[in-house]
Design a protein around this motif. Structure first.
Motif, short mmCIF file in Angstrom:
data_model
loop_
_atom_site.label_atom_id
_atom_site.label_comp_id
_atom_site.label_asym_id
_atom_site.label_seq_id
_atom_site.Cartn_x
_atom_site.Cartn_y
_atom_site.Cartn_z
N GLY A 63 58.74 16.87 46.24
CA GLY A 63 58.84 15.70 45.36
C GLY A 63 58.91 16.13 43.90
N LYS A 64 58.03 17.07 43.55
CA LYS A 64 57.99 17.56 42.16
C LYS A 64 59.32 18.25 41.81
CE LYS A 64 55.69 19.20 38.41
NZ LYS A 64 56.79 19.81 37.73
N ALA A 65 59.84 19.06 42.75
CA ALA A 65 61.11 19.77 42.50
C ALA A 65 62.24 18.76 42.27
CB ALA A 65 61.44 20.66 43.69
N LEU A 66 62.23 17.68 43.04
CA LEU A 66 63.28 16.67 42.89
C LEU A 66 63.15 15.94 41.55
CD1 LEU A 66 63.31 15.24 46.52
CD2 LEU A 66 65.20 16.42 45.39
N ASP A 67 61.91 15.66 41.17
CA ASP A 67 61.68 14.99 39.89
C ASP A 67 62.14 15.89 38.74
OD1 ASP A 67 60.63 12.61 38.60
OD2 ASP A 67 59.08 13.91 37.77
N ASP A 68 61.85 17.19 38.85
CA ASP A 68 62.29 18.14 37.83
C ASP A 68 63.82 18.20 37.78
OD1 ASP A 68 59.68 18.70 37.31
OD2 ASP A 68 59.62 20.60 38.41
N ALA A 69 64.44 18.18 38.96
CA ALA A 69 65.90 18.23 39.01
C ALA A 69 66.49 16.99 38.32
CB ALA A 69 66.39 18.30 40.45
N ALA A 70 65.88 15.84 38.57
CA ALA A 70 66.36 14.60 37.94
C ALA A 70 66.28 14.70 36.42
CB ALA A 70 65.57 13.40 38.45
N ALA A 71 65.17 15.30 35.93
CA ALA A 71 65.00 15.44 34.48
C ALA A 71 66.06 16.41 33.93
CB ALA A 71 63.59 15.95 34.18
N THR A 72 66.29 17.51 34.64
CA THR A 72 67.29 18.49 34.18
C THR A 72 68.68 17.86 34.12
OG1 THR A 72 66.00 20.22 35.26
CG2 THR A 72 68.27 20.77 34.68
N LEU A 73 69.00 17.06 35.13
CA LEU A 73 70.33 16.44 35.18
C LEU A 73 70.49 15.31 34.18
CD1 LEU A 73 70.69 16.18 39.07
CD2 LEU A 73 71.98 17.71 37.58
N GLY A 74 69.37 14.75 33.72
CA GLY A 74 69.44 13.63 32.79
C GLY A 74 69.76 12.31 33.48
N ILE A 75 69.41 12.19 34.76
CA ILE A 75 69.64 10.94 35.48
C ILE A 75 68.37 10.09 35.44
CG2 ILE A 75 71.40 11.89 36.99
CD1 ILE A 75 69.27 12.21 39.15
N ASP A 76 68.49 8.78 35.67
CA ASP A 76 67.30 7.95 35.49
C ASP A 76 66.41 7.88 36.73
OD1 ASP A 76 69.00 6.22 36.87
OD2 ASP A 76 68.24 4.44 35.86
N PHE A 77 66.99 7.86 37.92
CA PHE A 77 66.17 7.85 39.13
C PHE A 77 66.77 8.76 40.20
CE2 PHE A 77 64.71 3.48 37.72
CZ PHE A 77 63.37 3.83 37.58
N LEU A 78 65.90 9.29 41.02
CA LEU A 78 66.32 10.05 42.20
C LEU A 78 65.57 9.49 43.39
CD1 LEU A 78 66.86 13.86 42.53
CD2 LEU A 78 65.56 12.64 44.25
N GLY A 79 66.30 9.06 44.41
CA GLY A 79 65.65 8.42 45.55
C GLY A 79 65.69 9.28 46.79
N GLY A 80 64.69 9.15 47.64
CA GLY A 80 64.70 9.85 48.91
C GLY A 80 63.38 10.48 49.30
N TYR A 81 62.32 10.20 48.52
CA TYR A 81 61.01 10.65 48.98
C TYR A 81 60.61 9.65 50.08
CZ TYR A 81 56.58 13.11 48.83
OH TYR A 81 55.50 13.90 49.16
N SER A 82 61.30 9.79 51.20
CA SER A 82 61.33 8.70 52.18
C SER A 82 61.00 9.18 53.59
CB SER A 82 62.74 8.09 52.21
OG SER A 82 63.10 7.68 50.92
N ALA A 83 60.66 8.20 54.43
CA ALA A 83 60.42 8.47 55.84
C ALA A 83 61.00 7.33 56.66
CB ALA A 83 58.93 8.59 56.10
#
Lengths: 89, 451
Positions: B96-116
């Motif tokens: 989850g943290k890695a995905l959040d960091d990736a979203a910040a690096t890319l400059g996108i507003d949301f990243l979805g998929g911390y899902s089950a």
């Protein structure tokens, strides 16, 4: 590649001259112009060939918007495909 | 060829009526990123997402410039993380943290998929995963989470429903200094779709290609403006007008989606036809319903008007796009729609009416703030109600509800930006805990047996 340049706003002198001078300077060839004046409202639509343009369309579009601000008009430059997509079945 | 009026109409839609492409969402499969340890997997996930979506922001900016239509959000959806972390579920937060960091690096507003996806039953790794969600949402900024708790084919997993009631409560509590915003990034679904471009419920389904571009169009303001031109038309004509307007809006989305997919080396996925409101004036679904003739949204007739709107949008949109998917309908989030906010402040719209409205439109109880002391079992019961509507009607429904810590009816929460603000709405105070604590499954309905 063709783009559509739309100029709207309050009618005044020299609009066409200024816009076409700008486009010529950028290597844009105007293929068609149509213009109407409704009361004080001016609307001009140009079809322009941008294949020999000196800059990318997105940059030209930005510069058109800036020119619009300078001369007190609203100027858009858009890829013709957006109109073909939205208004043709 | 198009006419002069067509050109001027398009420009007016953008300038005055908030026509925009609401989101370009890149779906990325993470299945190839699974490594032996959580740490290695997290590193791989970060690198992979950053590489695949490297140009998404630039491409959206270029397309927006070329076509003269704003592209509001750039987003990424990924394979449900519960699958990626199944071998080490307690360490799922690292991913989850890695995905959040990736979203910040890319400059996108949301990243979805911390899902089950637990619509039939909850596996042990999924149980552990779901319990990590509140903490992860409280410690990340751009990550969104969703859990599918039921489907028409499999019924409703009531254990998952109960877990989600608790998850909403805790997600809000852990972000109590920000009005419980953690819960605004969490969705409980029934019949979740695998190609949804909208947040917070986007994830990239396992049936999808490696990298896909899905586009969500919008334009409640454009539809409202079109209806304003025919104030005395009967509803047949009004439906026709909505259909034609939806066609035009969707065509713009289709053009952008295809071009974006080409430039980003991705497959063109779908265009989602949803009318998505924002808190901006004139960008409201509620105001379309009011334009159709209801004094304030929530009044009698609202459900009928919404049913017509939703259906007409789909009919126009389906004709306009080669591939339609996602949620595709009218959204009715409370905090993100100025007309809804005002109706809720006046007490004109209630949770019960919103629930009725979700029977005929896409999604469900969305961005609704309720008192912070609402028991988790009551929230679970709301999820169960909504899942039942989805299950029986073969449609996607969802709950995104914020039990705002320390707030009561009459107070307000404010999340800012697209998430907007909302008055706290009253909930029924009777106890539903016996129902929720029974557990088990609500069996799939008889009409699901089609084989």
């Amino acid at each position: 590649m063709r783009a559509v340049v739309t100029v709207t706003g309050k009618d005044k002198k020299g609009i066409i001259a200024q816009v076409s001078a700008f486009l010529a300077e950028k290597g844009v060839n105007i293929e068609d112009i149509s213009q109407t004046i409704l009361g004080e409202y001016f609307a001009m639509i140009m079809i322009a060939d941008i294949k020999d343009a000196k800059e990318e369309l997105s940059v030209l579009a930005q510069e058109c918007a800036q020119l619009g601000k300078k001369i007190g008009m609203s100027i858009y430059m858009q890829h013709e495909d957006i109109f073909n997509a939205m208004h043709n079945v | 060829m198009f006419s002069k009026n067509d050109v001027l109409e398009t420009i007016a839609m953008v300038e005055k009526e908030h026509l925009d492409i609401r989101t370009i969402t890149m779906g990325i499969s993470l299945l190839g990123c699974i490594r032996e340890s959580a740490e290695e997997t997290a590193t791989k996930v970060y690198d992979f997402v950053c590489t695949k979506a490297e140009n998404i922001v630039k491409t959206a900016k270029d397309l927006s410039g070329e076509y003269g239509i704003p592209i509001v959000n750039k987003r990424v959806s990924v394979t449900p993380v519960s699958l990626i972390s199944a071998a080490f579920p307690e360490k799922a937060p690292l991913i989850g943290k890695a995905l959040d960091d990736a979203a910040a690096t890319l400059g996108i507003d949301f990243l979805g998929g911390y899902s089950a996806l637990v619509h039939k039953a909850t596996a042990e790794y999924e149980r552990i995963f779901i319990k990590t969600i509140p903490e992860v949402l409280a410690t990340t900024n751009r990550l969104c989470s969703s859990v599918n708790v039921g489907s028409t084919k499999s019924g409703i997993n009531m254990e998952a429903v109960k877990l989600m009631g608790e998850a909403f409560k805790e997600a809000a509590y852990l972000t109590k200094d920000k009005d419980g915003i953690g819960a605004a990034k969490l969705v409980a679904f029934c019949n979740a779709v695998e190609d949804n471009p909208f947040m917070a419920g986007a994830f990239h389904g396992v049936g999808e290609a490696d990298v896909v571009i899905n586009v969500g169009v919008s334009g409640p303001g454009v539809v409202k403006h079109a209806l304003e031109q025919i104030p005395d038309a009967d509803l047949t004509e009004a439906a026709e007008m909505i259909k034609r307007t939806a066609f035009k809006i969707t065509r713009a989305g289709q053009l952008v989606a295809k071009e974006a997919a080409k430039r980003l080396n991705a497959q063109f996925g779908i265009v989602d036809l949803s009318l998505a409101p924002t808190p901006a004036m004139g960008d409201s679904v509620a105001q379309i319903l009011e334009e159709l003739g209801i004094e304030t949204v929530g009044g009698h007739g609202t459900t009928a008007a919404l049913a017509m709107l939703n259906d007409a949008v789909k009919k126009g949109g389906v004709m306009a796009s080669s591939r339609v998917g996602g949620l595709s309908g009218a959204f009715i989030p409370v905090s993100e729609d100025i007309g809804m906010i005002e109706a809720a402040e006046k007490g004109a719209i209630t949770l019960d009416k919103l629930e009725a409205m979700t029977c005929v439109c896409s999604v469900g109880l969305d961005m609704i703030a309720i008192p912070g002391d609402t028991p988790a079992t009551t929230i679970a019961a709301m999820i169960a109600d909504e899942a039942a509507i989805g299950m029986i009607n073969n449609k996607t429904t969802a709950v995104r509800i914020i039990p705002a810590p320390g707030k009561r009816v009459g107070d307000q929460v404010s999340f800012g930006g697209l998430l907007g603000r909302a008055p706290i709405m009253p909930v029924h105070n009777c106890d539903s805990s016996r129902l929720i604590n029974r557990g088990g499954n609500i069996p799939a309905p008889i009409h699901s047996f089609k084989n």
